[in-house]
Design a protein around this motif. Sequence first.
Motif, PDB file in Angstrom:
ATOM      1  N   SER A  47       0.829  -1.201   0.000  1.00 15.91           N
ATOM      2  CA  SER A  47       0.000   0.000   0.000  1.00 15.91           C
ATOM      3  C   SER A  47       0.866   1.254   0.000  1.00 15.91           C
ATOM      4  O   SER A  47       2.080   1.200   0.222  1.00 15.91           O
ATOM      5  CB  SER A  47      -0.913   0.016   1.227  1.00 15.91           C
ATOM      6  N   GLU A  48       0.221   2.394  -0.226  1.00 15.65           N
ATOM      7  CA  GLU A  48       0.949   3.663  -0.226  1.00 15.65           C
ATOM      8  C   GLU A  48       1.550   3.973   1.140  1.00 15.65           C
ATOM      9  O   GLU A  48       2.492   4.753   1.252  1.00 15.65           O
ATOM     10  CB  GLU A  48       0.028   4.803  -0.678  1.00 15.65           C
ATOM     11  N   GLY A  96      -3.560   2.529  -4.004  1.00 12.22           N
ATOM     12  CA  GLY A  96      -2.868   3.797  -3.815  1.00 12.22           C
ATOM     13  C   GLY A  96      -3.707   4.883  -3.187  1.00 12.22           C
ATOM     14  O   GLY A  96      -3.237   6.000  -2.991  1.00 12.22           O
ATOM     15  N   HIS A  97      -4.953   4.552  -2.848  1.00 14.42           N
ATOM     16  CA  HIS A  97      -5.874   5.546  -2.308  1.00 14.42           C
ATOM     17  C   HIS A  97      -6.651   4.999  -1.120  1.00 14.42           C
ATOM     18  O   HIS A  97      -7.852   5.210  -0.994  1.00 14.42           O
ATOM     19  CB  HIS A  97      -6.819   6.037  -3.407  1.00 14.42           C
ATOM     20  N   ASP A 277       5.683   1.030 -13.754  1.00 10.66           N
ATOM     21  CA  ASP A 277       5.963   2.069 -12.775  1.00 10.66           C
ATOM     22  C   ASP A 277       5.539   3.440 -13.284  1.00 10.66           C
ATOM     23  O   ASP A 277       5.010   3.574 -14.398  1.00 10.66           O
ATOM     24  CB  ASP A 277       7.432   2.045 -12.340  1.00 10.66           C
ATOM     25  N   PRO A 321       6.016   2.188  -2.163  1.00 10.48           N
ATOM     26  CA  PRO A 321       6.376   3.607  -2.105  1.00 10.48           C
ATOM     27  C   PRO A 321       7.843   3.820  -1.760  1.00 10.48           C
ATOM     28  O   PRO A 321       8.348   4.944  -1.858  1.00 10.48           O
ATOM     29  CB  PRO A 321       5.459   4.145  -1.000  1.00 10.48           C
ATOM     30  N   GLN A 359       8.539   4.829  -8.571  1.00  7.93           N
ATOM     31  CA  GLN A 359       7.298   4.807  -7.836  1.00  7.93           C
ATOM     32  C   GLN A 359       6.226   4.010  -8.582  1.00  7.93           C
ATOM     33  O   GLN A 359       6.343   3.806  -9.797  1.00  7.93           O
ATOM     34  CB  GLN A 359       6.798   6.229  -7.579  1.00  7.93           C
ATOM     35  N   PRO A 360       5.184   3.560  -7.890  1.00 11.99           N
ATOM     36  CA  PRO A 360       4.087   2.858  -8.596  1.00 11.99           C
ATOM     37  C   PRO A 360       3.428   3.767  -9.625  1.00 11.99           C
ATOM     38  O   PRO A 360       3.376   4.998  -9.457  1.00 11.99           O
ATOM     39  CB  PRO A 360       3.113   2.515  -7.459  1.00 11.99           C
ATOM     40  N   PRO A 362       0.568   5.782 -11.175  1.00 11.55           N
ATOM     41  CA  PRO A 362      -0.605   6.372 -10.531  1.00 11.55           C
ATOM     42  C   PRO A 362      -1.893   5.767 -11.063  1.00 11.55           C
ATOM     43  O   PRO A 362      -1.957   5.300 -12.215  1.00 11.55           O
ATOM     44  CB  PRO A 362      -0.499   7.855 -10.893  1.00 11.55           C
TER      45      PRO A 362
END
Length: 364
Positions: A47-48, A96-97, A277, A321, A359-360, A362
């Motif tokens: 997770s973020e 991511g949220h 990514d 992250p 980074q992942p 978005p």
Amino acid sequence: MKALTFVASAVFFLAGTAGAAEKALSIGTLERVATFDGAMPTGVTVSEGGRIFVNFPRWGDDVKFTVAELRNGKAVPYPQADADPFISVQSVVADGHGRVWVLDTAAPKFSAPKPGGARLVAIDLATNKVVKTYVFTPDVVLPSTYVNDVRFDFRGGGEGVAYITDSSLSGPGAIIVLDLATGKAVRRLNGHASVMPEPGFAPAVNGKAMPASFKVASDGIALSPDGETLYYCALSSRHLFAVPTRLLRDPAVSEADLARAVRDIGVKGASDGLEADAKGTVYAGDYEHNAIRKLDAGATTWQTIAQAPRLSWPDTFSIGPDGYLYVIANQLHRQAGFNEGRDLRRKPYELLRLKIGAQPAPTR
């Protein structure tokens, strides 16, 4: 399209050529994150906030819980300890949220999915409670369907879209497109060559041939950082394919027109997991050669970024992250079903990570 090329370990690419040289080869610095002494894991997601989740499908091992969170390096049942609310989970994906999504195949031991059981479930990471459940209808999840992996895009109107691979062992593969606002799902590219086992595909892991019955449809999936391109591959194939997501989502686009928009990106190796990514780099496993490869955005050459015996069947990928690529190595090819009834897996299974400095991608 011209087939793409490899660097670093290209000499080992052809199936069946692995030998002592490959077994001794080591590329990249792999770090151990966790080990598993019980059931075989397949999926991982980060997770973020850095929380790590894994899953254990009910393929025949003694699975006490099919979804877990890693806490202090130990897998503990998730989202609750007293009861397992899932049937047989193949993938877990953090969006991511603030949510982690659970893809329940409802197909233990690859049986036909239990009626009304195949579903996609969202869990709020703040409360650890289920907040959404999407149950797939019989016209989407067929008796032969095995929902495998999922990617999300929350851009645009409504609540976003989920893209899911059907990695059927006996029926048509497909990309399932789920509208998260309406709950309506449709099968796209149903039975198309790009989602089906590659004709003549004969894999060999470290030089040992897999059984001829190893024919698995669409499996790995990744979404470009702008959300405009979906990458995918069959488990029984060495090719990577791509299709514009706007066409997948548009019900006015016929299957024939959609098929014409599919691009064969070229040969990447035989992969289970895929990931992309934030820079647009695509990562793919190569289970025949214990390797992980990447294709940078705009490039035509795949690079080997990790290769080692411990990468024994690199399965699912997740980018954290912290700039690491996480991967489950689960020795899938050593199961009894692929070895004349002999279970050759050697515990523990490993969750590994590799620094990629990215980074992942978005999701909004």
